[in-house]
Design a protein around this motif. Structure first.
Motif, PDB file in Angstrom:
ATOM      1  N   MET A 260      -8.103   0.622  -1.449  1.00 41.61           N
ATOM      2  CA  MET A 260      -7.228   1.934  -1.086  1.00 41.61           C
ATOM      3  C   MET A 260      -7.589   2.201   0.582  1.00 41.61           C
ATOM      4  O   MET A 260      -6.888   2.841   0.939  1.00 41.61           O
ATOM      5  CB  MET A 260      -8.309   3.007  -1.658  1.00 41.61           C
ATOM      6  CG  MET A 260      -8.164   3.209  -3.357  1.00 41.61           C
ATOM      7  SD  MET A 260      -9.008   4.340  -4.028  1.00 41.61           S
ATOM      8  CE  MET A 260      -9.419   5.547  -2.712  1.00 41.61           C
ATOM      9  N   LEU A 261      -8.229   1.675   1.113  1.00 38.93           N
ATOM     10  CA  LEU A 261      -8.786   1.870   2.607  1.00 38.93           C
ATOM     11  C   LEU A 261      -7.529   1.508   3.385  1.00 38.93           C
ATOM     12  O   LEU A 261      -7.165   2.786   3.999  1.00 38.93           O
ATOM     13  CB  LEU A 261      -9.865   1.350   3.195  1.00 38.93           C
ATOM     14  CG  LEU A 261     -10.555   1.555   4.513  1.00 38.93           C
ATOM     15  CD1 LEU A 261     -10.713   3.051   4.500  1.00 38.93           C
ATOM     16  CD2 LEU A 261     -11.585   0.862   4.804  1.00 38.93           C
ATOM     17  N   PRO A 262      -6.718   0.536   3.440  1.00 38.87           N
ATOM     18  CA  PRO A 262      -5.373   0.486   4.233  1.00 38.87           C
ATOM     19  C   PRO A 262      -4.408   1.543   4.020  1.00 38.87           C
ATOM     20  O   PRO A 262      -3.836   2.044   4.898  1.00 38.87           O
ATOM     21  CB  PRO A 262      -5.153  -0.985   3.894  1.00 38.87           C
ATOM     22  CG  PRO A 262      -6.138  -1.667   3.211  1.00 38.87           C
ATOM     23  CD  PRO A 262      -6.923  -0.539   2.647  1.00 38.87           C
ATOM     24  N   GLY A 263      -4.400   1.980   2.768  1.00 32.88           N
ATOM     25  CA  GLY A 263      -3.309   2.914   2.207  1.00 32.88           C
ATOM     26  C   GLY A 263      -3.813   4.217   2.889  1.00 32.88           C
ATOM     27  O   GLY A 263      -2.901   5.239   3.419  1.00 32.88           O
ATOM     28  N   TYR A 264      -5.116   4.649   2.772  1.00 36.87           N
ATOM     29  CA  TYR A 264      -5.457   5.882   3.343  1.00 36.87           C
ATOM     30  C   TYR A 264      -5.292   6.011   4.657  1.00 36.87           C
ATOM     31  O   TYR A 264      -4.878   6.881   5.495  1.00 36.87           O
ATOM     32  CB  TYR A 264      -6.994   6.024   2.961  1.00 36.87           C
ATOM     33  CG  TYR A 264      -7.522   7.495   3.167  1.00 36.87           C
ATOM     34  CD1 TYR A 264      -7.176   8.589   2.394  1.00 36.87           C
ATOM     35  CD2 TYR A 264      -8.305   7.736   4.386  1.00 36.87           C
ATOM     36  CE1 TYR A 264      -7.738   9.813   2.667  1.00 36.87           C
ATOM     37  CE2 TYR A 264      -8.682   8.951   4.690  1.00 36.87           C
ATOM     38  CZ  TYR A 264      -8.420   9.970   4.056  1.00 36.87           C
ATOM     39  OH  TYR A 264      -8.966  11.258   4.114  1.00 36.87           O
TER      40      TYR A 264
ATOM     41  N   ALA B 284     -16.026  11.713   7.370  1.00 39.16           N
ATOM     42  CA  ALA B 284     -16.787  11.846   6.314  1.00 39.16           C
ATOM     43  C   ALA B 284     -15.991  12.344   5.015  1.00 39.16           C
ATOM     44  O   ALA B 284     -16.210  12.008   3.917  1.00 39.16           O
ATOM     45  CB  ALA B 284     -17.518  13.233   6.721  1.00 39.16           C
ATOM     46  N   ALA B 285     -14.773  12.894   5.265  1.00 36.84           N
ATOM     47  CA  ALA B 285     -13.825  13.142   4.375  1.00 36.84           C
ATOM     48  C   ALA B 285     -13.270  12.068   3.653  1.00 36.84           C
ATOM     49  O   ALA B 285     -13.282  11.924   2.316  1.00 36.84           O
ATOM     50  CB  ALA B 285     -12.823  14.068   5.095  1.00 36.84           C
ATOM     51  N   THR B 286     -13.174  10.841   4.443  1.00 38.61           N
ATOM     52  CA  THR B 286     -12.720   9.536   3.811  1.00 38.61           C
ATOM     53  C   THR B 286     -13.428   9.118   2.988  1.00 38.61           C
ATOM     54  O   THR B 286     -13.221   8.549   2.025  1.00 38.61           O
ATOM     55  CB  THR B 286     -12.234   8.696   4.884  1.00 38.61           C
ATOM     56  OG1 THR B 286     -11.263   9.292   5.942  1.00 38.61           O
ATOM     57  CG2 THR B 286     -11.600   7.493   4.560  1.00 38.61           C
ATOM     58  N   THR B 287     -14.881   9.069   3.229  1.00 33.80           N
ATOM     59  CA  THR B 287     -15.753   8.613   2.652  1.00 33.80           C
ATOM     60  C   THR B 287     -16.062   9.280   1.337  1.00 33.80           C
ATOM     61  O   THR B 287     -16.246   8.690   0.318  1.00 33.80           O
ATOM     62  CB  THR B 287     -17.217   8.595   3.403  1.00 33.80           C
ATOM     63  OG1 THR B 287     -17.107   7.886   4.626  1.00 33.80           O
ATOM     64  CG2 THR B 287     -18.538   8.098   2.525  1.00 33.80           C
TER      65      THR B 287
ATOM     66  N   LEU C 245      -1.538   6.522   5.821  1.00 39.14           N
ATOM     67  CA  LEU C 245      -1.376   7.874   5.522  1.00 39.14           C
ATOM     68  C   LEU C 245      -1.828   8.817   6.591  1.00 39.14           C
ATOM     69  O   LEU C 245      -1.153   9.639   7.128  1.00 39.14           O
ATOM     70  CB  LEU C 245      -2.024   8.239   4.199  1.00 39.14           C
ATOM     71  CG  LEU C 245      -1.459   9.794   3.731  1.00 39.14           C
ATOM     72  CD1 LEU C 245       0.176   9.561   3.495  1.00 39.14           C
ATOM     73  CD2 LEU C 245      -2.142  10.099   2.268  1.00 39.14           C
ATOM     74  N   THR C 246      -3.291   8.640   6.922  1.00 38.74           N
ATOM     75  CA  THR C 246      -3.673   9.382   8.132  1.00 38.74           C
ATOM     76  C   THR C 246      -2.988   9.188   9.547  1.00 38.74           C
ATOM     77  O   THR C 246      -2.766  10.100  10.280  1.00 38.74           O
ATOM     78  CB  THR C 246      -5.343   8.776   8.527  1.00 38.74           C
ATOM     79  OG1 THR C 246      -6.080   9.191   6.940  1.00 38.74           O
ATOM     80  CG2 THR C 246      -5.985   9.918   9.419  1.00 38.74           C
ATOM     81  N   LEU C 247      -2.740   7.884   9.796  1.00 37.62           N
ATOM     82  CA  LEU C 247      -1.942   7.597  10.907  1.00 37.62           C
ATOM     83  C   LEU C 247      -0.439   8.464  10.981  1.00 37.62           C
ATOM     84  O   LEU C 247      -0.108   8.835  11.809  1.00 37.62           O
ATOM     85  CB  LEU C 247      -1.736   6.067  11.258  1.00 37.62           C
ATOM     86  CG  LEU C 247      -3.074   5.227  11.580  1.00 37.62           C
ATOM     87  CD1 LEU C 247      -2.705   3.828  11.584  1.00 37.62           C
ATOM     88  CD2 LEU C 247      -3.334   5.708  13.006  1.00 37.62           C
ATOM     89  N   LEU C 248       0.238   8.262   9.791  1.00 35.93           N
ATOM     90  CA  LEU C 248       1.561   8.997   9.654  1.00 35.93           C
ATOM     91  C   LEU C 248       1.087  10.453  10.101  1.00 35.93           C
ATOM     92  O   LEU C 248       2.209  10.755  10.513  1.00 35.93           O
ATOM     93  CB  LEU C 248       1.986   8.739   8.380  1.00 35.93           C
ATOM     94  CG  LEU C 248       3.158   7.684   8.117  1.00 35.93           C
ATOM     95  CD1 LEU C 248       3.371   7.367   6.829  1.00 35.93           C
ATOM     96  CD2 LEU C 248       4.395   8.116   8.769  1.00 35.93           C
ATOM     97  N   ALA C 249       0.277  11.044   9.273  1.00 37.79           N
ATOM     98  CA  ALA C 249       0.166  12.432   9.547  1.00 37.79           C
ATOM     99  C   ALA C 249      -0.148  12.806  11.110  1.00 37.79           C
ATOM    100  O   ALA C 249       0.200  13.758  11.478  1.00 37.79           O
ATOM    101  CB  ALA C 249      -1.050  12.960   8.576  1.00 37.79           C
ATOM    102  N   ARG C 250      -1.108  12.053  11.638  1.00 37.88           N
ATOM    103  CA  ARG C 250      -1.439  12.231  13.213  1.00 37.88           C
ATOM    104  C   ARG C 250      -0.099  12.024  13.828  1.00 37.88           C
ATOM    105  O   ARG C 250      -0.075  12.739  14.946  1.00 37.88           O
ATOM    106  CB  ARG C 250      -2.416  11.319  13.678  1.00 37.88           C
ATOM    107  CG  ARG C 250      -3.784  11.546  12.835  1.00 37.88           C
ATOM    108  CD  ARG C 250      -4.343  12.827  13.511  1.00 37.88           C
ATOM    109  NE  ARG C 250      -5.427  13.260  12.758  1.00 37.88           N
ATOM    110  CZ  ARG C 250      -6.064  14.347  12.880  1.00 37.88           C
ATOM    111  NH1 ARG C 250      -5.504  15.289  13.462  1.00 37.88           N
ATOM    112  NH2 ARG C 250      -7.139  14.860  12.072  1.00 37.88           N
ATOM    113  N   ALA C 251       0.730  11.167  13.754  1.00 35.68           N
ATOM    114  CA  ALA C 251       1.929  10.770  14.475  1.00 35.68           C
ATOM    115  C   ALA C 251       2.904  11.905  14.243  1.00 35.68           C
ATOM    116  O   ALA C 251       3.523  12.305  15.607  1.00 35.68           O
ATOM    117  CB  ALA C 251       2.584   9.584  14.088  1.00 35.68           C
TER     118      ALA C 251
END
Length: 76
Positions: free
Chosen positions: A53-57, A7-10, A60-66
């Protein structure tokens, strides 16, 4: 948790789409006086930019989770 992140991504993508369309519309209105044709162009550009924008977002989310997983694993 996944639903909140989705929902936040949307929300981010929709806000970007709206703001970029309005910005383009405003700039073009200042430069030229073409009315409805500008609105159509602004919507087309905004819809075209949002998927870019979707691949960049997602990256970034994967980096934060890692980073969070690494901190939990190392105990910091």
């Amino acid at each position: 948790m996944y639903h909140r992140e989705a929902a936040a991504t949307t929300r981010v993508l929709v806000w970007f789409m709206l703001l970029s369309g309005l910005l383009l519309d405003g700039v073009n209105e200042l430069v030229r006086d073409q009315g409805p044709a500008v609105v159509t162009l602004a919507v087309a550009v905004a819809v075209g930019l949002t998927p870019e924008m979707l691949p960049g977002y997602a990256g970034l989310t994967l980096l934060a989770r890692a980073g969070l997983a690494t901190r939990r694993r190392c105990g910091r």
